[in-house]
Design a protein around this motif. Structure first.
Motif, PDB file in Angstrom:
ATOM      1  N   ARG A 194      46.955  25.375 -30.241  1.00  0.00           N
ATOM      2  CA  ARG A 194      45.672  25.919 -30.294  1.00  0.00           C
ATOM      3  C   ARG A 194      45.803  26.725 -31.647  1.00  0.00           C
ATOM      4  O   ARG A 194      45.377  27.788 -32.239  1.00  0.00           O
ATOM      5  N   SER A 217      47.226  18.930 -28.454  1.00  0.00           N
ATOM      6  CA  SER A 217      47.405  19.645 -27.302  1.00  0.00           C
ATOM      7  C   SER A 217      45.504  19.446 -27.183  1.00  0.00           C
ATOM      8  O   SER A 217      44.598  18.946 -27.573  1.00  0.00           O
ATOM      9  N   ARG A 218      45.164  19.629 -25.122  1.00  0.00           N
ATOM     10  CA  ARG A 218      44.227  19.450 -25.504  1.00  0.00           C
ATOM     11  C   ARG A 218      43.170  20.687 -25.757  1.00  0.00           C
ATOM     12  O   ARG A 218      41.800  21.034 -25.821  1.00  0.00           O
ATOM     13  N   GLN A 275      44.897  13.062 -28.725  1.00  0.00           N
ATOM     14  CA  GLN A 275      45.609  14.271 -27.260  1.00  0.00           C
ATOM     15  C   GLN A 275      47.059  13.489 -26.309  1.00  0.00           C
ATOM     16  O   GLN A 275      47.299  12.208 -26.439  1.00  0.00           O
ATOM     17  N   VAL A 276      47.631  14.705 -26.463  1.00  0.00           N
ATOM     18  CA  VAL A 276      48.831  13.569 -26.291  1.00  0.00           C
ATOM     19  C   VAL A 276      48.865  14.612 -24.284  1.00  0.00           C
ATOM     20  O   VAL A 276      48.429  15.769 -24.155  1.00  0.00           O
ATOM     21  N   THR A 290      46.219  13.925 -19.371  1.00  0.00           N
ATOM     22  CA  THR A 290      44.650  13.416 -19.697  1.00  0.00           C
ATOM     23  C   THR A 290      44.501  12.559 -20.667  1.00  0.00           C
ATOM     24  O   THR A 290      43.327  12.449 -21.126  1.00  0.00           O
ATOM     25  N   SER A 332      52.167  25.766 -26.503  1.00  0.00           N
ATOM     26  CA  SER A 332      52.729  26.262 -25.175  1.00  0.00           C
ATOM     27  C   SER A 332      53.598  25.603 -24.586  1.00  0.00           C
ATOM     28  O   SER A 332      54.970  26.100 -24.553  1.00  0.00           O
ATOM     29  N   GLN A 361      50.496  19.863 -18.367  1.00  0.00           N
ATOM     30  CA  GLN A 361      49.919  18.503 -18.639  1.00  0.00           C
ATOM     31  C   GLN A 361      50.173  18.340 -19.834  1.00  0.00           C
ATOM     32  O   GLN A 361      50.017  17.432 -20.197  1.00  0.00           O
ATOM     33  N   HIS A 362      50.752  18.950 -20.941  1.00  0.00           N
ATOM     34  CA  HIS A 362      50.833  18.404 -22.514  1.00  0.00           C
ATOM     35  C   HIS A 362      52.157  17.579 -21.969  1.00  0.00           C
ATOM     36  O   HIS A 362      52.447  15.901 -22.171  1.00  0.00           O
ATOM     37  N   ASN A 384      57.121  28.031 -32.754  1.00  0.00           N
ATOM     38  CA  ASN A 384      56.401  28.673 -32.281  1.00  0.00           C
ATOM     39  C   ASN A 384      56.476  30.467 -32.484  1.00  0.00           C
ATOM     40  O   ASN A 384      57.846  30.706 -32.614  1.00  0.00           O
ATOM     41  N   MET A 416      53.198  28.159 -38.028  1.00  0.00           N
ATOM     42  CA  MET A 416      53.464  28.019 -38.077  1.00  0.00           C
ATOM     43  C   MET A 416      52.743  27.444 -39.517  1.00  0.00           C
ATOM     44  O   MET A 416      53.227  26.064 -39.799  1.00  0.00           O
TER      45      MET A 416
HETATM   46  C1  LIG Z   1      43.478  18.706 -14.868  1.00  0.00           C
HETATM   47  C2  LIG Z   1      44.587  18.842 -16.410  1.00  0.00           C
HETATM   48  C3  LIG Z   1      44.523  17.852 -17.674  1.00  0.00           C
HETATM   49  C4  LIG Z   1      45.154  18.210 -19.214  1.00  0.00           C
HETATM   50  N1  LIG Z   1      46.134  17.542 -19.613  1.00  0.00           N
HETATM   51  C5  LIG Z   1      46.666  17.730 -20.580  1.00  0.00           C
HETATM   52  C6  LIG Z   1      46.688  17.112 -21.163  1.00  0.00           C
HETATM   53  O1  LIG Z   1      46.440  15.915 -21.469  1.00  0.00           O
HETATM   54  N2  LIG Z   1      47.288  17.622 -22.750  1.00  0.00           N
HETATM   55  C7  LIG Z   1      47.443  18.653 -23.381  1.00  0.00           C
HETATM   56  O2  LIG Z   1      47.615  18.963 -24.024  1.00  0.00           O
HETATM   57  N3  LIG Z   1      46.955  20.178 -21.875  1.00  0.00           N
HETATM   58  C8  LIG Z   1      46.300  19.424 -20.853  1.00  0.00           C
HETATM   59  N4  LIG Z   1      45.923  20.265 -20.318  1.00  0.00           N
HETATM   60  C9  LIG Z   1      45.516  22.006 -21.113  1.00  0.00           C
HETATM   61  C10 LIG Z   1      46.670  22.616 -20.194  1.00  0.00           C
HETATM   62  O3  LIG Z   1      47.349  22.830 -19.473  1.00  0.00           O
HETATM   63  C11 LIG Z   1      46.956  23.445 -21.299  1.00  0.00           C
HETATM   64  O4  LIG Z   1      45.824  24.236 -21.741  1.00  0.00           O
HETATM   65  C12 LIG Z   1      47.317  22.864 -23.244  1.00  0.00           C
HETATM   66  O5  LIG Z   1      48.114  22.035 -22.929  1.00  0.00           O
HETATM   67  C13 LIG Z   1      47.162  24.543 -23.649  1.00  0.00           C
HETATM   68  O6  LIG Z   1      46.898  23.965 -25.107  1.00  0.00           O
HETATM   69  P1  LIG Z   1      47.661  24.342 -26.223  1.00  0.00           P
HETATM   70  O7  LIG Z   1      49.681  24.515 -25.623  1.00  0.00           O
HETATM   71  O8  LIG Z   1      47.858  24.148 -27.884  1.00  0.00           O
HETATM   72  O9  LIG Z   1      47.554  25.800 -26.225  1.00  0.00           O
HETATM   73  P2  LIG Z   1      48.360  27.165 -25.942  1.00  0.00           P
HETATM   74  O10 LIG Z   1      48.091  27.183 -24.194  1.00  0.00           O
HETATM   75  O11 LIG Z   1      47.078  28.383 -25.785  1.00  0.00           O
HETATM   76  O12 LIG Z   1      48.702  27.624 -26.670  1.00  0.00           O
HETATM   77  C14 LIG Z   1      49.066  27.614 -28.865  1.00  0.00           C
HETATM   78  C15 LIG Z   1      50.638  28.148 -28.926  1.00  0.00           C
HETATM   79  O13 LIG Z   1      50.700  28.370 -29.694  1.00  0.00           O
HETATM   80  C16 LIG Z   1      51.288  29.541 -29.797  1.00  0.00           C
HETATM   81  N5  LIG Z   1      51.083  29.921 -31.485  1.00  0.00           N
HETATM   82  C17 LIG Z   1      50.239  30.791 -31.579  1.00  0.00           C
HETATM   83  N6  LIG Z   1      49.401  31.488 -32.935  1.00  0.00           N
HETATM   84  C18 LIG Z   1      51.392  30.210 -33.403  1.00  0.00           C
HETATM   85  C19 LIG Z   1      51.296  30.517 -34.877  1.00  0.00           C
HETATM   86  N7  LIG Z   1      50.427  30.977 -35.872  1.00  0.00           N
HETATM   87  N8  LIG Z   1      52.236  29.502 -35.136  1.00  0.00           N
HETATM   88  C20 LIG Z   1      53.074  29.032 -33.975  1.00  0.00           C
HETATM   89  N9  LIG Z   1      52.790  28.796 -32.931  1.00  0.00           N
HETATM   90  C21 LIG Z   1      51.748  29.539 -32.655  1.00  0.00           C
HETATM   91  C22 LIG Z   1      51.322  30.484 -28.946  1.00  0.00           C
HETATM   92  O14 LIG Z   1      52.441  31.125 -29.369  1.00  0.00           O
HETATM   93  C23 LIG Z   1      51.221  29.417 -27.782  1.00  0.00           C
HETATM   94  O15 LIG Z   1      52.314  29.426 -27.324  1.00  0.00           O
HETATM   95  C24 LIG Z   1      44.973  20.132 -19.452  1.00  0.00           C
HETATM   96  C25 LIG Z   1      44.768  20.857 -17.808  1.00  0.00           C
HETATM   97  C26 LIG Z   1      44.240  20.244 -17.127  1.00  0.00           C
HETATM   98  C27 LIG Z   1      43.846  21.384 -15.743  1.00  0.00           C
END
Ligand SMILES: Cc1cc2nc3c(=O)[nH]c(=O)nc-3n(C[C@H](O)[C@H](O)[C@H](O)COP(=O)(O)OP(=O)(O)OC[C@H]3O[C@@H](n4cnc5c(N)ncnc54)[C@H](O)[C@@H]3O)c2cc1C
Length: 324
Positions: free
Chosen positions: A211, A236-237, A250-251, A254, A269, A273-274, A288, A307
């Motif tokens: 994200r 990520s998801r 997607q890594v 799922t 983050s 699940q990731h 991060n 990033m």
């Molecule tokens: C049943 C189930 C299955 C799932 N399967 C998967 C799956 O296969 N893969 C998966 O990834 N997720 C999966 N998820 C979702 C998972 O729980 C998380 O919601 C998801 O991984 C979060 O994605 P993220 O880290 O990109 O986003 P966020 O959790 O929102 O994290 C974003 C990160 O980016 C950082 N950030 C923000 N801005 C910047 C910047 N400018 N520079 C550097 N860092 C920054 C923040 O500090 C934060 O750590 C699943 C969830 C469920 C319930």
């Protein structure tokens, strides 16, 4: 006692998760030779040579037009036919998405229990004792499977491939009897992945965005770094849910489970699940803004910062080093 192993092939070559399954299958077989079944399409190359040194006595190659594309029920019927013919007491396969789908069909056809994603297995009096990965990799479960034929798949990249001194196996082709249901599911189209031809599952380096990338356009810098490193792009998801990248990127639990030499996680983050999808990476570099982000607990290296500044700077530094 006979152990049958189902093998998958990628681009015609028996793939690593299948060779890992063979290693665990030999433990189930008590060191005895195992038989293998592989569903053949026109890409399959010399399976006998590829299986020398893997404890395989005979490789049974299932042939037929149906196997030209992925047809899980058909492969399952081929496995069941062969398991009955060789009197298999255990049937083992790779715990890939496809392997687990095929084994779900095998279990249904034989009306037997099936243990998915095992990391250890040993025969017991009335089945097998297994340790298997559960809940997206967050726990290991020790279980006993009670069944006349043990069905199990092996967690990819959790078992080191061990070779033996065995010679190349014999190859026997067979044309399985398939039901009409076996032909009901088939691949009708293929959409190329956006990873520039490098498979996410097999890439030695993966550059992934979360994200924190901010938008679909934010992946431009990730693609640039990936191209420079000969890496695949992952995400990520949160990213696939936002529609910034396709699900094939997607890594995770799922998504695709990967085991590269280096995983660069940008703005991710590190949710459980990731991590379930990238914990097999030999090294993780996290970029991060948040020094408390959970991914840091799994990372070997971390850069705390934005990033949008770090990734272009990294790309520029690598480009400069390459041209020096
Ligand atoms: C049943 C189930 C299955 C799932 N399967 C998967 C799956 O296969 N893969 C998966 O990834 N997720 C999966 N998820 C979702 C998972 O729980 C998380 O919601 C998801 O991984 C979060 O994605 P993220 O880290 O990109 O986003 P966020 O959790 O929102 O994290 C974003 C990160 O980016 C950082 N950030 C923000 N801005 C910047 C910047 N400018 N520079 C550097 N860092 C920054 C923040 O500090 C934060 O750590 C699943 C969830 C469920 C319930």
């Amino acid at each position: 006692m006979s152990t049958l192993v189902y093998l998958e092939h990628a681009g015609g070559e028996i793939d690593e998760p299948s060779l890992q399954a063979l290693t665990l299958a030999r433990a189930v077989a008590g060191g005895n030779m195992v038989a293998a079944v592989v569903a053949c399409n026109s890409l399959l190359q010399a399976p006998s040579d590829a299986l020398a040194g893997h404890g395989v006595s005979v490789v049974h190659v299932a042939e037929g037009e149906t196997f030209e594309s992925y047809a899980p029920r058909a492969v399952a019927e081929a496995i069941v036919e062969l398991a009955r013919r060789v009197g298999a007491t255990a049937v083992v396969g790779p715990g890939t998405e496809r392997g687990n789908e095929v084994f779900a069909h095998v279990a249904a056809l034989l009306d037997l229990p099936f243990a998915a994603n095992c990391v250890t297995a040993a025969t017991s009096e009335d089945g097998a004792d297994v340790t298997r990965v559960r809940w997206g990799g967050s726990l290991l479960e020790v279980a006993r499977v009670h069944a006349p034929t043990t069905l199990l798949t092996v967690q990819p990249h959790a078992v080191a491939i061990e070779t033996t001194a065995d010679a190349a196996p014999e190859v026997e082709a067979f044309a399985p009897q398939l039901s009409d249901a076996a032909r009901a599911l088939r691949v009708v189209d293929r959409v190329g992945a956006s990873t520039g031809g490098i498979s996410l599952a097999d890439a030695k380096v993966v550059v992934s965005g979360g994200r924190g990338a901010g938008s679909a356009d934010g992946f431009g810098m990730i693609e640039e770094l990936a191209a420079l490193l000969g890496a695949a792009v992952g995400c990520s998801r949160a990213v696939t849910m936002a529609g910034w990248r396709p699900h094939t990127d997607q890594v995770g639990q799922t998504g695709t489970k990967i085991a590269p030499d280096l995983y660069i996680a940008c703005g991710i983050s590190g949710a459980t699940q990731h991590l379930a999808g990238c914990k097999g990476a030999k090294r993780i570099l996290a970029i991060n803004t948040d020094p408390e982000a959970p991914i840091l607990a799994s990372a070997d290296y971390a850069v705390i910062g934005d990033m949008h500044e770090i990734v272009p700077a990294l790309t520029a530094a690598i480009r400069a080093a390459k041209s020096a």
